[in-house]
Design a protein around this motif. Structure first.
Motif, PDB file in Angstrom:
ATOM      1  N   THR A  93       0.861  -1.181   0.000  1.00  5.90           N
ATOM      2  CA  THR A  93       0.000   0.000   0.000  1.00  5.90           C
ATOM      3  C   THR A  93       0.897   1.231   0.000  1.00  5.90           C
ATOM      4  N   PRO A  94       0.335   2.428  -0.257  1.00  5.07           N
ATOM      5  CA  PRO A  94       1.186   3.611  -0.320  1.00  5.07           C
ATOM      6  C   PRO A  94       2.047   3.842   0.917  1.00  5.07           C
ATOM      7  N   ASP A  95       1.552   3.473   2.078  1.00  3.47           N
ATOM      8  CA  ASP A  95       2.329   3.671   3.294  1.00  3.47           C
ATOM      9  C   ASP A  95       2.876   2.368   3.871  1.00  3.47           C
ATOM     10  N   ALA A  96       2.785   1.295   3.105  1.00  4.78           N
ATOM     11  CA  ALA A  96       3.293  -0.003   3.580  1.00  4.78           C
ATOM     12  C   ALA A  96       3.696  -0.858   2.374  1.00  4.78           C
ATOM     13  N   TRP A  97       4.855  -0.512   1.818  1.00  2.00           N
ATOM     14  CA  TRP A  97       5.367  -1.261   0.666  1.00  2.00           C
ATOM     15  C   TRP A  97       5.812  -2.655   1.113  1.00  2.00           C
ATOM     16  N   ILE A  98       5.819  -3.582   0.181  1.00  2.00           N
ATOM     17  CA  ILE A  98       6.441  -4.887   0.412  1.00  2.00           C
ATOM     18  C   ILE A  98       7.844  -4.832  -0.186  1.00  2.00           C
ATOM     19  N   ILE A  99       8.833  -5.188   0.614  1.00  2.00           N
ATOM     20  CA  ILE A  99      10.233  -5.039   0.213  1.00  2.00           C
ATOM     21  C   ILE A  99      10.917  -6.405   0.200  1.00  2.00           C
ATOM     22  N   PHE A 100      11.653  -6.655  -0.876  1.00  2.00           N
ATOM     23  CA  PHE A 100      12.493  -7.849  -0.986  1.00  2.00           C
ATOM     24  C   PHE A 100      13.934  -7.361  -1.056  1.00  2.00           C
ATOM     25  N   LYS A 101      14.748  -7.739  -0.069  1.00  2.00           N
ATOM     26  CA  LYS A 101      16.106  -7.195  -0.043  1.00  2.00           C
ATOM     27  C   LYS A 101      17.079  -8.200   0.553  1.00  2.00           C
ATOM     28  N   ALA A 102      18.348  -7.994   0.248  1.00  5.16           N
ATOM     29  CA  ALA A 102      19.396  -8.848   0.796  1.00  5.16           C
ATOM     30  C   ALA A 102      19.604  -8.552   2.267  1.00  5.16           C
ATOM     31  N   LEU A 103      19.864  -9.617   3.030  1.00  5.47           N
ATOM     32  CA  LEU A 103      20.315  -9.413   4.398  1.00  5.47           C
ATOM     33  C   LEU A 103      21.626  -8.628   4.381  1.00  5.47           C
ATOM     34  N   PRO A 104      21.907  -7.830   5.402  1.00  2.00           N
ATOM     35  CA  PRO A 104      23.178  -7.099   5.437  1.00  2.00           C
ATOM     36  C   PRO A 104      24.374  -8.029   5.245  1.00  2.00           C
ATOM     37  N   ASP A 105      25.302  -7.582   4.407  1.00  3.77           N
ATOM     38  CA  ASP A 105      26.548  -8.317   4.125  1.00  3.77           C
ATOM     39  C   ASP A 105      26.312  -9.649   3.417  1.00  3.77           C
ATOM     40  N   CYS A 106      25.143  -9.805   2.791  1.00  3.17           N
ATOM     41  CA  CYS A 106      24.854 -11.034   2.048  1.00  3.17           C
ATOM     42  C   CYS A 106      24.619 -10.705   0.578  1.00  3.17           C
ATOM     43  N   LYS A 107      24.911 -11.669  -0.276  1.00  6.77           N
ATOM     44  CA  LYS A 107      24.685 -11.496  -1.706  1.00  6.77           C
ATOM     45  C   LYS A 107      23.838 -12.655  -2.218  1.00  6.77           C
ATOM     46  N   PRO A 108      22.533 -12.530  -2.162  1.00  6.48           N
ATOM     47  CA  PRO A 108      21.670 -13.559  -2.746  1.00  6.48           C
ATOM     48  C   PRO A 108      21.680 -13.456  -4.270  1.00  6.48           C
ATOM     49  N   THR A 109      21.747 -14.611  -4.919  1.00  5.51           N
ATOM     50  CA  THR A 109      21.792 -14.651  -6.378  1.00  5.51           C
ATOM     51  C   THR A 109      20.697 -15.564  -6.898  1.00  5.51           C
ATOM     52  N   ILE A 110      19.873 -15.035  -7.770  1.00  2.00           N
ATOM     53  CA  ILE A 110      18.844 -15.834  -8.433  1.00  2.00           C
ATOM     54  C   ILE A 110      19.392 -16.329  -9.755  1.00  2.00           C
ATOM     55  N   ASN A 111      19.298 -17.640  -9.979  1.00  2.00           N
ATOM     56  CA  ASN A 111      19.749 -18.259 -11.230  1.00  2.00           C
ATOM     57  C   ASN A 111      18.545 -18.869 -11.943  1.00  2.00           C
ATOM     58  N   PRO A 112      17.851 -18.087 -12.762  1.00  3.56           N
ATOM     59  CA  PRO A 112      16.619 -18.580 -13.395  1.00  3.56           C
ATOM     60  C   PRO A 112      16.893 -19.471 -14.589  1.00  3.56           C
ATOM     61  N   ILE A 113      15.993 -20.429 -14.807  1.00  2.00           N
ATOM     62  CA  ILE A 113      16.049 -21.249 -16.021  1.00  2.00           C
ATOM     63  C   ILE A 113      14.748 -21.132 -16.814  1.00  2.00           C
ATOM     64  N   GLY A 114      13.738 -20.479 -16.227  1.00  2.20           N
ATOM     65  CA  GLY A 114      12.451 -20.313 -16.894  1.00  2.20           C
ATOM     66  C   GLY A 114      12.343 -18.941 -17.554  1.00  2.20           C
ATOM     67  N   TRP A 115      11.157 -18.331 -17.478  1.00  4.71           N
ATOM     68  CA  TRP A 115      10.904 -17.090 -18.197  1.00  4.71           C
ATOM     69  C   TRP A 115      11.440 -15.856 -17.487  1.00  4.71           C
ATOM     70  N   ALA A 116      11.703 -15.931 -16.184  1.00  9.55           N
ATOM     71  CA  ALA A 116      12.187 -14.746 -15.480  1.00  9.55           C
ATOM     72  C   ALA A 116      12.853 -15.125 -14.171  1.00  9.55           C
ATOM     73  N   GLY A 117      13.760 -14.254 -13.745  1.00 13.41           N
ATOM     74  CA  GLY A 117      14.285 -14.370 -12.401  1.00 13.41           C
ATOM     75  C   GLY A 117      13.269 -13.841 -11.409  1.00 13.41           C
ATOM     76  N   ILE A 118      12.869 -12.561 -11.589  1.00 13.63           N
ATOM     77  CA  ILE A 118      11.841 -11.942 -10.757  1.00 13.63           C
ATOM     78  C   ILE A 118      10.767 -11.371 -11.673  1.00 13.63           C
ATOM     79  N   GLN A 119       9.519 -11.696 -11.387  1.00 14.41           N
ATOM     80  CA  GLN A 119       8.396 -11.112 -12.124  1.00 14.41           C
ATOM     81  C   GLN A 119       7.488 -10.396 -11.136  1.00 14.41           C
ATOM     82  N   ILE A 120       7.192  -9.119 -11.431  1.00 13.05           N
ATOM     83  CA  ILE A 120       6.381  -8.291 -10.542  1.00 13.05           C
ATOM     84  C   ILE A 120       5.114  -7.887 -11.275  1.00 13.05           C
TER      85      ILE A 120
END
Length: 450
Positions: free
Chosen positions: A83-110
């Protein structure tokens, strides 16, 4: 009345109170609660499925993938809106590097709104693919997603409620055979501080590094609706002919594509294909057919470096209301020969303070069916007569270090350059590519403030 106000306030406070962190780890388990690092979930999709407005999904280091190669499939598909005052956030933990390795149509679809994605890498499968196999697949009637995987796609074509208010920040998108960051039928989208490289090589759909297509107006409020800033964009190119034409096309660094429905014509600088306007987004039997509302917002493309791409460094097509300010483009048009930085069949485009260096025998810009183009304070090494600004400089910019991997390059100006302190603040850009404050009176041209 007072009781009603108190009730609404109570609901608002309750909504904020239940917002939570959701943890994801490659060592987690989707049977866990996800409420702490020790009880982390395993899959990104499980986290997205349970996330509510205000929640923050914190992602640990390591590689995330899945086996979803179905139509519209992604490793992380976001369909729940904040919502305007409550976004949903997807983020890396501090000092971490998450990597998405897709094999289908997308890594992230919004396909949702009020969503932020921050600090995530999406690395595709280009290293394991061959051009010969991709060309063979392009002849098949049913495409294999393996050759068409997008990094991040904001997908509005298949939903009634178009996505809006999406931020993609500090992400790495590389080696995806499809487009890098692709924004389709959306509004209020920001792409900033990202590295976008080596994408679009094997797709049959003529993709690019960063693309917006068919912006879908959320409202007509003034100000910037689309912001593409402080990104490093390089070596995105198409090696497989576009399925519509059988010819190589696009592979641009940054492209704003078709916001103006009234301006007809071809879909690319080669003028070899005409777009068909999208009148409906899903089955007509389910949703009443409606034309795309006119997009009256403004877009900002600022402080980007776009280099060594197969198509243009930056261009706009059938688009209105764009400010292209303080960018550096270098040796683009590597595959299809497009000009470095140009509008095509556009209206109300302002192009200021850019450093534009075409490859040998390449061209700075072009002009086709454009109206109301403001061009000035740009730098290019060779004479061109397409657009002429009274304050243009025709000199070699003399960068500190040029390299075809922008992580190794240094496109700042050498000491003593005539470009330093020579720009304009007609449209002020407060900071540079590194978020350094720009001069309020005499900013530098290009992506960096010295």
């Amino acid at each position: 009345m007072r009781n009603t106000v108190l009730f609404i306030l109570s609901l608002s406070l309750s909504s904020s109170a239940i917002a939570k962190n959701i943890y994801v780890s490659v060592n987690g388990n989707d049977k866990n609660s996800g409420e702490s690092e020790k009880s982390a979930l395993e899959s990104l999709q499980k986290a997205a499925d349970i996330a509510k407005p205000g929640d923050v999904v914190l992602i640990g280091g390591g590689s995330y993938s899945n086996s979803n190669t179905q139509d519209n499939g992604a490793v992380l598909s976001v369909t729940t809106s904040g919502t305007p005052d409550a976004w949903i956030i997807f983020k890396a933990l501090p000092d971490c590097k998450p990597t998405i390795n897709p094999i289908g149509w997308a890594g992230i679809q919004i396909s949702a709104s009020y969503i932020k994605v921050e600090g995530i890498s999406i690395i595709g499968q280009n290293d394991g693919l061959t051009l010969l196999d991709a060309l063979a697949d392009a002849k098949n009637s049913i495409p294999n997603p393996k050759y068409n995987t997008n990094g991040i796609i904001v997908e509005g074509r298949r939903v009634k409620e178009k996505p809006h208010h999406v931020i993609i920040s500090n992400c790495e998108i590389g080696k995806c055979p499809g487009g890098g960051i692709t924004i389709l039928e959306a509004d209020y989208v920001t792409v900033e501080d990202c590295e976008v490289y080596n994408n679009a090589w094997y797709m049959r759909y003529a993709g690019s590094g960063i693309t917006t297509l068919n912006n879908w107006a959320f409202d007509d409020a003034p100000g910037y609706h689309i912001v593409i800033q402080r990104n490093y964009v390089w070596n995105n190119k198409t090696l497989v002919p576009w399925e519509r034409t059988g010819k190589l096309s696009d592979g641009n660094g940054i492209l704003l594509d078709v916001t103006d429905q009234k301006r007809g014509g071809a879909t690319n600088p080669n003028a070899d294909a005409v777009i068909e306007e999208i009148k409906s987004v899903i089955e007509p039997a389910k949703i009443k057919v409606s034309l795309r509302p006119e997009w009256k917002g403004r877009a900002l493309i600022a402080n980007n470096i776009s280099a060594y791409n197969g198509g243009s460094g930056i261009h706009t097509f059938r688009t209105k209301h764009v400010d292209i300010i303080n960018n550096t483009t270098y040796w683009n048009g590597q595959t299809v020969g497009y000009q470095e930085l140009f509008p095509n069949n556009c209206e109300d485009i302002t192009i200021l303070n850019n450093i534009i260096v075409p490859r040998p025998n390449g061209k700075v810009t072009s002009d086709s069916k454009n109206t109301n183009i403001k061009w000035d304070y740009n730098v290019y090494p060779n004479k061109q007569e397409v657009f002429s600004g009274e304050n243009d400089l025709m000199i070699n910019p003399e960068f500190v270090k040029v390299d075809n991997d922008l992580r190794k390059a240094d496109f700042r100006l050498k000491k003593g350059s005539k470009i330093i302190n020579s720009g304009t603040n007609d449209i002020p850009v407060k900071t540079d590519l590194l978020n350094k404050k720009r001069s309020e009176s005499k900013p530098d041209r290009g992506a960096f403030e010295q």
